[in-house]
Design a protein around this motif. Structure first.
Motif, short mmCIF file in Angstrom:
data_model
loop_
_atom_site.label_atom_id
_atom_site.label_comp_id
_atom_site.label_asym_id
_atom_site.label_seq_id
_atom_site.Cartn_x
_atom_site.Cartn_y
_atom_site.Cartn_z
N SER A 1 13.65 0.46 63.31
CA SER A 1 13.87 0.66 62.17
C SER A 1 12.49 -0.13 61.77
CB SER A 1 15.26 -0.30 62.08
OG SER A 1 16.15 -0.15 63.14
N ASP B 1 16.12 -8.42 54.79
CA ASP B 1 16.44 -6.40 55.52
C ASP B 1 15.87 -7.21 56.88
OD1 ASP B 1 17.02 -4.85 53.93
OD2 ASP B 1 15.68 -3.60 53.81
N GLN C 1 18.99 -9.65 57.69
CA GLN C 1 20.59 -8.67 57.99
C GLN C 1 19.84 -8.43 59.10
OE1 GLN C 1 20.69 -5.97 55.07
NE2 GLN C 1 21.36 -7.69 53.74
N PHE C 2 18.99 -7.57 59.99
CA PHE C 2 18.72 -7.63 61.28
C PHE C 2 19.44 -8.69 61.97
CE2 PHE C 2 16.53 -6.71 65.07
CZ PHE C 2 16.82 -4.92 65.05
N ALA D 1 21.78 -10.94 61.31
CA ALA D 1 22.24 -11.08 61.43
C ALA D 1 22.99 -10.29 62.55
CB ALA D 1 23.45 -11.07 59.99
N LYS D 2 22.96 -9.36 62.08
CA LYS D 2 23.68 -8.24 62.86
C LYS D 2 23.30 -8.78 64.73
CE LYS D 2 23.21 -4.30 60.15
NZ LYS D 2 22.44 -3.06 59.88
N TRP E 1 23.15 -11.45 65.55
CA TRP E 1 24.15 -12.70 65.55
C TRP E 1 26.11 -11.83 66.59
CZ3 TRP E 1 25.01 -17.48 66.92
CH2 TRP E 1 26.27 -18.48 67.08
N GLN E 2 25.44 -11.12 66.25
CA GLN E 2 27.02 -10.15 67.32
C GLN E 2 26.79 -9.54 68.34
OE1 GLN E 2 27.70 -7.52 63.62
NE2 GLN E 2 28.01 -8.68 62.43
N VAL E 3 26.14 -8.89 68.35
CA VAL E 3 25.52 -8.29 69.86
C VAL E 3 24.79 -8.93 71.47
CG1 VAL E 3 25.30 -6.06 68.49
CG2 VAL E 3 23.24 -7.45 69.22
N ALA F 1 24.21 -16.32 60.30
CA ALA F 1 25.60 -15.05 60.81
C ALA F 1 26.14 -15.81 61.71
CB ALA F 1 24.62 -13.80 61.17
#
Length: 140
Positions: free
Chosen positions: A3, A10, A13-14, A16-17, A19-21, A48
């Protein structure tokens, strides 16, 4: 996964993403030059997850520990390591044996004393932003 991240926001934010995966127990190597955004990415991850305290680079402390609920996160910066053997002196394997997520900046400084990571994230300056490449290195 590859990316382009135009700003520091940004990069957060990456993180933070992630944290979900990312699983609760994993080893993540962070590659990139000074100022590439490695700590910014970890900050996004921690925010996050709900961590509201100070988040700083572990450049001088070698490791910063964070707790979010029952989740333990260790953020290492090996930049100032003189020799990889120093990792034995700090009990590096004790960190990996815990049910924790470990981010390691400058992992090449610990060559021979670090296990293979689950993930590797590389941040490279690219124009006014940065390019990020994330690879899964183990079968999880």
């Amino acid at each position: 996964m590859k990316s382009y991240l135009a700003t520091s926001e940004d990069t957060e934010q990456f993180g933070a993403k992630l944290w979900q995966v990312l699983p609760p127990k994993a080893l993540v190597f962070l590659q990139g030059d000074l100022g590439a955004g490695k700590t910014t990415l970890v900050r996004g991850f921690l925010r996050a997850g709900g961590f509201s305290g100070a988040i700083k680079s572990p450049t001088y402390t070698l490791v910063e520990e964070y707790s979010i609920g029952t989740q333990k996160i260790f953020h290492f910066d090996l930049y100032r390591l003189s020799e990889p053997e120093e990792l034995e002196w700090i009990g590096i394997n004790d960190y990996f044996d815990q049910n924790s997520l470990c981010f390691i900046e400058w992992p090449t400084k610990g060559a021979g004393f670090l296990p293979m990571p689950d993930y590797e994230i590389s941040l490279m300056n690219h124009g006014s932003g940065r390019q990020i490449i994330m690879q899964t290195l183990k079968n999880l």
